[in-house]
Design a protein around this motif. Structure first.
Motif, short mmCIF file in Angstrom:
data_model
loop_
_atom_site.label_atom_id
_atom_site.label_comp_id
_atom_site.label_asym_id
_atom_site.label_seq_id
_atom_site.Cartn_x
_atom_site.Cartn_y
_atom_site.Cartn_z
N VAL A 126 13.83 -43.80 -10.95
CA VAL A 126 14.23 -45.08 -10.63
C VAL A 126 13.89 -46.14 -11.93
CG1 VAL A 126 12.06 -45.93 -9.71
CG2 VAL A 126 14.33 -47.11 -9.10
N TRP A 127 12.91 -45.77 -12.73
CA TRP A 127 12.48 -46.49 -13.84
C TRP A 127 13.44 -46.02 -14.95
CZ3 TRP A 127 9.98 -50.85 -14.42
CH2 TRP A 127 9.16 -51.48 -13.07
N VAL A 128 13.41 -44.77 -15.05
CA VAL A 128 14.51 -44.26 -16.20
C VAL A 128 15.68 -44.85 -15.89
CG1 VAL A 128 15.38 -42.26 -17.14
CG2 VAL A 128 13.24 -42.44 -16.39
N GLN A 129 16.29 -44.79 -14.88
CA GLN A 129 17.61 -45.25 -14.68
C GLN A 129 17.93 -46.79 -14.89
OE1 GLN A 129 18.96 -45.29 -10.42
NE2 GLN A 129 21.13 -45.43 -11.07
N ALA A 130 16.72 -47.68 -14.55
CA ALA A 130 16.93 -49.04 -14.66
C ALA A 130 16.79 -49.30 -16.22
CB ALA A 130 15.47 -49.62 -14.39
N ILE A 131 16.10 -48.40 -17.17
CA ILE A 131 16.17 -48.61 -18.59
C ILE A 131 17.63 -48.43 -18.82
CG2 ILE A 131 15.41 -47.75 -20.86
CD1 ILE A 131 12.47 -47.58 -19.26
N LEU A 132 18.05 -47.10 -18.68
CA LEU A 132 19.49 -46.69 -19.03
C LEU A 132 20.62 -47.75 -18.71
CD1 LEU A 132 19.29 -42.86 -18.27
CD2 LEU A 132 19.26 -43.83 -20.52
N LEU A 133 20.39 -48.51 -17.45
CA LEU A 133 21.36 -49.32 -17.19
C LEU A 133 21.35 -50.42 -17.93
CD1 LEU A 133 21.46 -48.95 -13.28
CD2 LEU A 133 23.01 -48.10 -14.87
N LEU A 134 20.13 -51.00 -18.50
CA LEU A 134 19.94 -52.11 -19.36
C LEU A 134 20.67 -51.77 -20.67
CD1 LEU A 134 19.01 -54.91 -20.10
CD2 LEU A 134 16.66 -53.64 -20.83
N PHE A 135 20.58 -50.64 -21.00
CA PHE A 135 21.07 -50.22 -22.27
C PHE A 135 22.91 -50.16 -22.08
CE2 PHE A 135 22.75 -46.38 -24.88
CZ PHE A 135 23.00 -47.06 -26.11
N ALA A 136 23.16 -49.60 -20.93
CA ALA A 136 24.59 -49.62 -20.52
C ALA A 136 25.23 -51.02 -20.53
CB ALA A 136 24.83 -49.09 -19.16
N PHE A 137 24.16 -52.03 -19.97
CA PHE A 137 24.91 -53.53 -19.96
C PHE A 137 25.07 -53.90 -21.33
CE2 PHE A 137 23.87 -53.66 -15.22
CZ PHE A 137 24.78 -54.28 -14.79
N ALA A 138 23.80 -53.59 -22.35
CA ALA A 138 24.05 -54.24 -23.56
C ALA A 138 25.28 -53.59 -24.29
CB ALA A 138 22.93 -53.78 -24.38
N LEU A 139 25.78 -52.25 -24.07
CA LEU A 139 26.93 -51.67 -24.70
C LEU A 139 28.15 -52.43 -24.19
CD1 LEU A 139 26.16 -47.86 -24.31
CD2 LEU A 139 26.30 -49.38 -26.46
#
Length: 230
Positions: A71-84
């Motif tokens: 769940v923490w890995v996903q949250a970080i990846l999604l933050l990166f996705a939103f930045a993209l």
């Protein structure tokens, strides 16, 4: 489940048209404005159909169980996705529909495009992959898998057409950027510059990320905050 599978196939099949010879035929036959309008309408219809079919199918059995740290890995990846996504939508994007001529801009290879030529599509792809991992079911594979295929395979196929259409300008941009995130930076062909991306776009990405975390239960019926310790 059958309707979801058909909707996924229709969504993928239609969204690969812009990368096929059918696009050239349609533009020649009806003109580009009519083609773009028809594409937008049908694209919206197939997406709505896919979403409705997805929510009509029960969750079903889980195919695997992601670990508690996921769940923490996903949250970080999604933050990166939103930045993209924010970075790609906030700048003239040669990879977007109707914006191909932006490839001729002098600064086109800077900012978010130093990370990847397709920031919005990679953002969608990362979002899709993380949701398949967190919702491992046939239902999720069909829905999110369709979005991933359209985002990433569609982007790769689109490059071949735009290379022919924009010739040397596209070749110069391609030489300084990469399809895969960070590949051009790692290879030394470009550099990461947060200022060039735009601090305002990065702040917007963080705010959207926080908004979706807190609004996820209201929007999609799944409260992710307890899993993150909030």
């Amino acid at each position: 489940m059958i309707e979801l599978a058909v909707a996924a196939l229709a969504f993928v099949g239609f969204h690969l048209v812009p990368s096929s010879p059918l696009r050239g035929w349609a533009v020649k036959r009806f003109g580009e404005p009519v083609y773009l309008l028809a594409f937008s309408v049908i694209s919206t219809v197939t997406l709505v159909w896919l979403v409705i079919a997805f929510y009509d199918v029960p969750r079903g059995a889980q195919l695997w169980y992601p670990g508690p740290i996921w769940v923490w890995v996903q949250a970080i990846l999604l933050l990166f996705a939103f930045a993209l996504i924010a970075g790609g939508l906030g700048r003239p994007n040669p990879s977007s529909v109707g914006q191909g001529k932006a490839v001729q801009r002098v600064d086109v290879s800077k900012g978010i495009f130093a990370v990847t030529r397709h920031p919005v599509m990679w953002g969608i792809g990362i979002w899709g992959v993380t949701h398949i991992i967190s919702q491992p079911s046939l239902r999720a594979l069909l829905f999110f898998g369709a979005l991933i295929v359209v985002a990433l395979l569609g982007s790769w196929m689109q490059e071949q057409r735009k290379a022919r259409e924009f010739g040397e300008a596209w070749a110069r941009w391609r030489a300084k950027t990469s399809f895969w995130p960070f590949a051009a930076i790692i290879a030394g062909r470009n550099e990461l510059n947060l200022r060039a991306i735009g601090y305002h776009l990065l702040v917007a990405a963080v705010l959207l990320w926080l908004g979706f975390l807190h609004g996820h239960a209201w929007l999609f019926g799944v409260n992710v905050l307890p899993y993150l310790g909030f």
